[in-house]
Motif scaffolding. Sequence first.
Motif, PDB file in Angstrom:
ATOM      1  N   CYS A  37      33.930  44.440  45.459  1.00 33.46           N
ATOM      2  CA  CYS A  37      35.331  44.381  45.019  1.00 33.46           C
ATOM      3  C   CYS A  37      35.637  43.117  44.229  1.00 33.46           C
ATOM      4  CB  CYS A  37      36.265  44.521  46.218  1.00 33.46           C
ATOM      5  SG  CYS A  37      36.275  46.198  46.891  1.00 33.46           S
ATOM      6  N   ASN A  38      34.883  42.055  44.441  1.00 34.75           N
ATOM      7  CA  ASN A  38      35.102  40.843  43.648  1.00 34.75           C
ATOM      8  C   ASN A  38      34.804  41.109  42.173  1.00 34.75           C
ATOM      9  OD1 ASN A  38      35.843  39.256  45.851  1.00 34.75           O
ATOM     10  ND2 ASN A  38      33.706  38.796  46.331  1.00 34.75           N
ATOM     11  N   VAL A  39      33.735  41.852  41.912  1.00 33.76           N
ATOM     12  CA  VAL A  39      33.395  42.198  40.534  1.00 33.76           C
ATOM     13  C   VAL A  39      34.480  43.098  39.949  1.00 33.76           C
ATOM     14  CG1 VAL A  39      31.737  43.445  39.088  1.00 33.76           C
ATOM     15  CG2 VAL A  39      30.921  41.951  40.910  1.00 33.76           C
ATOM     16  N   VAL A  40      34.948  44.063  40.746  1.00 31.04           N
ATOM     17  CA  VAL A  40      35.991  44.972  40.272  1.00 31.04           C
ATOM     18  C   VAL A  40      37.260  44.197  39.927  1.00 31.04           C
ATOM     19  CG1 VAL A  40      37.495  46.890  40.951  1.00 31.04           C
ATOM     20  CG2 VAL A  40      35.057  46.972  41.498  1.00 31.04           C
ATOM     21  N   LYS A  41      37.651  43.274  40.799  1.00 29.78           N
ATOM     22  CA  LYS A  41      38.874  42.501  40.546  1.00 29.78           C
ATOM     23  C   LYS A  41      38.750  41.645  39.289  1.00 29.78           C
ATOM     24  CE  LYS A  41      40.227  42.548  45.291  1.00 29.78           C
ATOM     25  NZ  LYS A  41      41.491  42.519  45.907  1.00 29.78           N
ATOM     26  N   LEU A  42      37.587  41.069  39.073  1.00 33.64           N
ATOM     27  CA  LEU A  42      37.382  40.286  37.852  1.00 33.64           C
ATOM     28  C   LEU A  42      37.462  41.170  36.617  1.00 33.64           C
ATOM     29  CD1 LEU A  42      34.503  37.897  38.945  1.00 33.64           C
ATOM     30  CD2 LEU A  42      36.859  37.273  38.420  1.00 33.64           C
ATOM     31  N   GLN A  43      36.889  42.362  36.708  1.00 35.62           N
ATOM     32  CA  GLN A  43      36.940  43.287  35.581  1.00 35.62           C
ATOM     33  C   GLN A  43      38.370  43.756  35.322  1.00 35.62           C
ATOM     34  OE1 GLN A  43      34.453  44.154  33.490  1.00 35.62           O
ATOM     35  NE2 GLN A  43      33.114  42.735  34.563  1.00 35.62           N
ATOM     36  N   GLN A  44      39.134  43.970  36.394  1.00 37.34           N
ATOM     37  CA  GLN A  44      40.529  44.375  36.241  1.00 37.34           C
ATOM     38  C   GLN A  44      41.348  43.275  35.575  1.00 37.34           C
ATOM     39  OE1 GLN A  44      41.491  45.306  40.295  1.00 37.34           O
ATOM     40  NE2 GLN A  44      41.111  47.485  40.024  1.00 37.34           N
ATOM     41  N   SER A  46      40.334  41.241  33.461  1.00 39.05           N
ATOM     42  CA  SER A  46      40.010  41.165  32.033  1.00 39.05           C
ATOM     43  C   SER A  46      40.576  42.351  31.262  1.00 39.05           C
ATOM     44  CB  SER A  46      38.499  41.071  31.836  1.00 39.05           C
ATOM     45  OG  SER A  46      37.881  42.288  32.189  1.00 39.05           O
ATOM     46  N   GLY A  47      41.286  43.266  31.961  1.00 38.06           N
ATOM     47  CA  GLY A  47      41.979  44.351  31.282  1.00 38.06           C
ATOM     48  C   GLY A  47      41.222  45.664  31.208  1.00 38.06           C
ATOM     49  N   ARG A  48      40.138  45.800  31.934  1.00 37.92           N
ATOM     50  CA  ARG A  48      39.370  47.042  31.887  1.00 37.92           C
ATOM     51  C   ARG A  48      39.965  48.079  32.830  1.00 37.92           C
ATOM     52  NH1 ARG A  48      33.057  45.924  31.840  1.00 37.92           N
ATOM     53  NH2 ARG A  48      33.093  47.940  30.811  1.00 37.92           N
ATOM     54  N   SER A  49      39.850  49.349  32.463  1.00 39.07           N
ATOM     55  CA  SER A  49      40.357  50.441  33.292  1.00 39.07           C
ATOM     56  C   SER A  49      39.345  50.770  34.392  1.00 39.07           C
ATOM     57  CB  SER A  49      40.594  51.682  32.438  1.00 39.07           C
ATOM     58  OG  SER A  49      39.357  52.216  32.004  1.00 39.07           O
ATOM     59  N   ASP A  50      39.798  51.556  35.375  1.00 37.09           N
ATOM     60  CA  ASP A  50      38.909  51.957  36.467  1.00 37.09           C
ATOM     61  C   ASP A  50      37.713  52.747  35.937  1.00 37.09           C
ATOM     62  OD1 ASP A  50      40.490  50.703  38.304  1.00 37.09           O
ATOM     63  OD2 ASP A  50      41.290  52.539  39.217  1.00 37.09           O
ATOM     64  N   ALA A  51      37.947  53.595  34.956  1.00 41.88           N
ATOM     65  CA  ALA A  51      36.863  54.397  34.385  1.00 41.88           C
ATOM     66  C   ALA A  51      35.813  53.506  33.712  1.00 41.88           C
ATOM     67  CB  ALA A  51      37.418  55.406  33.387  1.00 41.88           C
ATOM     68  N   GLU A  52      36.278  52.495  32.986  1.00 46.60           N
ATOM     69  CA  GLU A  52      35.347  51.571  32.321  1.00 46.60           C
ATOM     70  C   GLU A  52      34.557  50.761  33.344  1.00 46.60           C
ATOM     71  OE1 GLU A  52      37.661  50.525  28.166  1.00 46.60           O
ATOM     72  OE2 GLU A  52      38.247  49.467  29.993  1.00 46.60           O
ATOM     73  N   ILE A  53      35.245  50.310  34.395  1.00 46.33           N
ATOM     74  CA  ILE A  53      34.576  49.520  35.435  1.00 46.33           C
ATOM     75  C   ILE A  53      33.540  50.374  36.147  1.00 46.33           C
ATOM     76  CG2 ILE A  53      34.904  48.263  37.594  1.00 46.33           C
ATOM     77  CD1 ILE A  53      37.766  47.587  36.552  1.00 46.33           C
ATOM     78  N   ALA A  54      33.922  51.603  36.512  1.00 50.11           N
ATOM     79  CA  ALA A  54      33.003  52.496  37.207  1.00 50.11           C
ATOM     80  C   ALA A  54      31.759  52.764  36.369  1.00 50.11           C
ATOM     81  CB  ALA A  54      33.707  53.804  37.550  1.00 50.11           C
ATOM     82  N   SER A  55      31.948  52.970  35.080  1.00 52.52           N
ATOM     83  CA  SER A  55      30.815  53.208  34.194  1.00 52.52           C
ATOM     84  C   SER A  55      29.921  51.969  34.100  1.00 52.52           C
ATOM     85  CB  SER A  55      31.330  53.583  32.813  1.00 52.52           C
ATOM     86  OG  SER A  55      30.265  53.718  31.910  1.00 52.52           O
ATOM     87  N   ALA A  56      30.529  50.796  34.047  1.00 54.65           N
ATOM     88  CA  ALA A  56      29.766  49.557  33.893  1.00 54.65           C
ATOM     89  C   ALA A  56      28.939  49.216  35.122  1.00 54.65           C
ATOM     90  CB  ALA A  56      30.707  48.406  33.564  1.00 54.65           C
ATOM     91  N   ILE A  57      29.470  49.492  36.321  1.00 58.92           N
ATOM     92  CA  ILE A  57      28.746  49.120  37.540  1.00 58.92           C
ATOM     93  C   ILE A  57      28.007  50.292  38.171  1.00 58.92           C
ATOM     94  CG2 ILE A  57      30.287  47.186  38.037  1.00 58.92           C
ATOM     95  CD1 ILE A  57      31.621  48.892  40.179  1.00 58.92           C
ATOM     96  N   GLY A  58      28.106  51.464  37.560  1.00 56.80           N
ATOM     97  CA  GLY A  58      27.372  52.622  38.058  1.00 56.80           C
ATOM     98  C   GLY A  58      27.946  53.193  39.343  1.00 56.80           C
ATOM     99  N   ALA A  59      29.250  53.204  39.457  1.00 59.80           N
ATOM    100  CA  ALA A  59      29.915  53.728  40.650  1.00 59.80           C
ATOM    101  C   ALA A  59      30.913  54.796  40.226  1.00 59.80           C
ATOM    102  CB  ALA A  59      30.636  52.598  41.389  1.00 59.80           C
ATOM    103  N   SER A  60      31.491  55.457  41.214  1.00 56.61           N
ATOM    104  CA  SER A  60      32.507  56.461  40.900  1.00 56.61           C
ATOM    105  C   SER A  60      33.875  55.778  40.794  1.00 56.61           C
ATOM    106  CB  SER A  60      32.546  57.534  41.980  1.00 56.61           C
ATOM    107  OG  SER A  60      33.034  57.001  43.184  1.00 56.61           O
ATOM    108  N   GLU A  61      34.796  56.450  40.126  1.00 51.82           N
ATOM    109  CA  GLU A  61      36.147  55.899  40.009  1.00 51.82           C
ATOM    110  C   GLU A  61      36.821  55.805  41.372  1.00 51.82           C
ATOM    111  OE1 GLU A  61      38.793  57.054  36.780  1.00 51.82           O
ATOM    112  OE2 GLU A  61      37.077  58.103  35.883  1.00 51.82           O
ATOM    113  N   ALA A  62      36.486  56.711  42.283  1.00 52.92           N
ATOM    114  CA  ALA A  62      37.060  56.674  43.633  1.00 52.92           C
ATOM    115  C   ALA A  62      36.614  55.417  44.378  1.00 52.92           C
ATOM    116  CB  ALA A  62      36.652  57.921  44.410  1.00 52.92           C
ATOM    117  N   ASP A  63      35.337  55.032  44.201  1.00 53.74           N
ATOM    118  CA  ASP A  63      34.852  53.804  44.848  1.00 53.74           C
ATOM    119  C   ASP A  63      35.528  52.573  44.264  1.00 53.74           C
ATOM    120  OD1 ASP A  63      33.151  55.191  46.535  1.00 53.74           O
ATOM    121  OD2 ASP A  63      31.422  54.997  45.193  1.00 53.74           O
ATOM    122  N   VAL A  64      35.751  52.581  42.955  1.00 53.92           N
ATOM    123  CA  VAL A  64      36.435  51.463  42.310  1.00 53.92           C
ATOM    124  C   VAL A  64      37.882  51.396  42.783  1.00 53.92           C
ATOM    125  CG1 VAL A  64      37.234  50.565  40.084  1.00 53.92           C
ATOM    126  CG2 VAL A  64      34.910  51.436  40.311  1.00 53.92           C
ATOM    127  N   ALA A  65      38.519  52.552  42.938  1.00 46.76           N
ATOM    128  CA  ALA A  65      39.920  52.596  43.364  1.00 46.76           C
ATOM    129  C   ALA A  65      40.108  52.051  44.774  1.00 46.76           C
ATOM    130  CB  ALA A  65      40.439  54.026  43.282  1.00 46.76           C
TER     131      ALA A  65
END
Length: 85
Positions: A37-44, A46-65
């Motif tokens: 979640c620390n990586v997700v929060k940093l990505q958020q 920086s203005g990235r969407s959940d879909a972009e974050i999920a794609s970048a870290i290889g996870a599902s959007e539900a896990d990012v959410a």
Amino acid sequence: MADLFRRMGIAAALGTLILAGGISGCSSMMSTDHVDCNVVKLQQQSGRSDAEIASAIGASEADVAKCHGAESSSNKASQGVPSTY
């Protein structure tokens, strides 16, 4: 003869420890259902969407959410700064 058995016992114990350590390391690497979640929060931030974050870290959007919830770190009160001893 006793020296031979002692050496074989030591070699068997060492081999068992190495094998057990290797298996435990592999099993923790194979589990990909945890999202940092620390990586997700940093990505958020920086203005990235959940879909972009999920794609970048290889996870599902539900896990990012799942990382949108309240802070669960023990450093919440200290703002991440370690206390003095």
